[in-house]
Design an enzyme around this catalytic site. Structure first.
Site, PDB file in Angstrom:
ATOM      1  N   THR A   1     -63.588 -49.770 -84.536  1.00 49.70           N
ATOM      2  CA  THR A   1     -63.045 -49.808 -85.890  1.00 49.70           C
ATOM      3  C   THR A   1     -62.013 -50.916 -86.056  1.00 49.70           C
ATOM      4  OG1 THR A   1     -63.409 -47.442 -86.246  1.00 49.70           O
ATOM      5  CG2 THR A   1     -61.779 -48.524 -87.648  1.00 49.70           C
TER       6      THR A   1
ATOM      7  N   VAL B   1     -63.848 -50.511 -75.917  1.00 45.86           N
ATOM      8  CA  VAL B   1     -64.269 -50.583 -74.519  1.00 45.86           C
ATOM      9  C   VAL B   1     -63.133 -50.932 -73.570  1.00 45.86           C
ATOM     10  CG1 VAL B   1     -66.659 -51.148 -75.118  1.00 45.86           C
ATOM     11  CG2 VAL B   1     -65.012 -53.013 -74.716  1.00 45.86           C
TER      12      VAL B   1
ATOM     13  N   ASN C   1     -72.569 -55.506 -73.995  1.00 46.29           N
ATOM     14  CA  ASN C   1     -72.667 -56.644 -74.903  1.00 46.29           C
ATOM     15  C   ASN C   1     -71.343 -56.984 -75.588  1.00 46.29           C
ATOM     16  OD1 ASN C   1     -74.200 -58.498 -76.903  1.00 46.29           O
ATOM     17  ND2 ASN C   1     -73.271 -56.965 -78.248  1.00 46.29           N
TER      18      ASN C   1
ATOM     19  N   TYR D   1     -62.694 -67.619 -72.007  1.00 43.75           N
ATOM     20  CA  TYR D   1     -64.066 -67.125 -72.165  1.00 43.75           C
ATOM     21  C   TYR D   1     -64.921 -67.425 -70.926  1.00 43.75           C
ATOM     22  CZ  TYR D   1     -68.546 -66.188 -74.496  1.00 43.75           C
ATOM     23  OH  TYR D   1     -69.773 -65.688 -74.849  1.00 43.75           O
TER      24      TYR D   1
ATOM     25  N   LYS E   1     -66.705 -64.670 -68.390  1.00 35.80           N
ATOM     26  CA  LYS E   1     -68.152 -64.607 -68.218  1.00 35.80           C
ATOM     27  C   LYS E   1     -68.578 -64.926 -66.781  1.00 35.80           C
ATOM     28  CE  LYS E   1     -69.222 -63.344 -72.380  1.00 35.80           C
ATOM     29  NZ  LYS E   1     -69.860 -62.046 -72.661  1.00 35.80           N
TER      30      LYS E   1
END
Length: 251
Positions: A42, A69, A95, A158, A162
């Protein structure tokens, strides 16, 4: 002949499935018979919830769960809800992810840590808590990125997150193998939805020149990779990074 992409009777959770690649993934599993769990977080404007509800309209009896998460307690509650309402979990696609580009010289510590927290810690949290509900023979698919393999300019946060997801994938593959659960990663290149779509046109054209296939990827090409890794066709593949990038990176 059996349809190897028939997921009837399987329970699938795709985190961050209210829009973009995640939304297309959960819809694809739903079209192939899976019981789908749509996850969203949310936001103050309520856009994520609205988007998740739109996705859910295309699914048969979906379970919508609001879960951050990065928060272990919320993730644990999500897994308990999946267990109670669905009886367990067969396929998990990690994801959820965010991006915030800036050169290292200008990047604040919060800008670095916030990306790590969502992308990496979030993937760890969900995988760890899912272990209690994942059924024997299950599948875990983590979303990495070509950025995690190449280290792209302006993406210290980032790219680091990853790259770490690739390492986490390999560790998870070893530890979950005892339950005959495979764990693999998909490393997309530049795709026509989500984060890549927001790039300026001149940047997009510059990247196209560096991609051997000469174009951005289509979202269905990422979805198809996930369907394959979740299917019986990939039963002996684990700890692998599947590059879907048009040849931009060849590892």
């Amino acid at each position: 002949m059996n349809d190897l992409l028939d997921f009837t009777g399987k329970v699938v959770l795709v985190t961050g499935s209210s829009r973009g690649i995640g939304a297309e993934m959960i819809k694809a599993f739903g079209k192939r018979g899976a019981k789908c769990v749509v996850n969203y977080f949310t936001d103050p404007q309520g856009q994520n919830k609205a988007d998740a509800e739109t996705v859910a309209k295309e699914l048969k009896e979906p379970l919508l769960i609001d879960c951050d998460v990065t928060k272990s307690g919320e993730v644990e509650a999500m897994m308990k809800q999946i267990q109670e309402k669905c009886g367990g979990l067969d396929i998990l696609v990690n994801n959820s992810g965010i991006i915030r580009d800036r050169t290292m010289k200008k990047m604040t510590l919060d800008e670095f840590e916030s990306i790590i927290r969502v992308n990496l810690t979030g993937t760890f949290n969900v995988t760890q808590k899912a272990m209690a509900v994942l059924r024997n023979g299950g599948r875990v698919i983590n979303m990495s990125s070509v950025s995690g393999e190449m280290g792209l300019f302006g993406q210290a946060n980032y790219s680091s997150s990853k790259a770490a997801i690739i390492a986490l994938t390999k560790v998870s593959a070893r530890e979950l193998s005892r339950q005959n659960i495979t764990v693999n990663a998909i490393a997309p290149g530049f795709i026509d939805v989500g984060m890549s779509k927001g790039m300026p046109d001149e940047v997009t054209e510059n990247f196209k020149k560096q991609i051997p296939l000469g174009r951005l990827g289509d979202v269905h090409e990422i979805v198809d990779a996930a369907l394959f890794l979740a299917s019986p066709m990939a039963s002996y593949i684990t700890g692998h990074v599947l590059n879907v990038n048009g040849g931009y990176y060849m590892g």
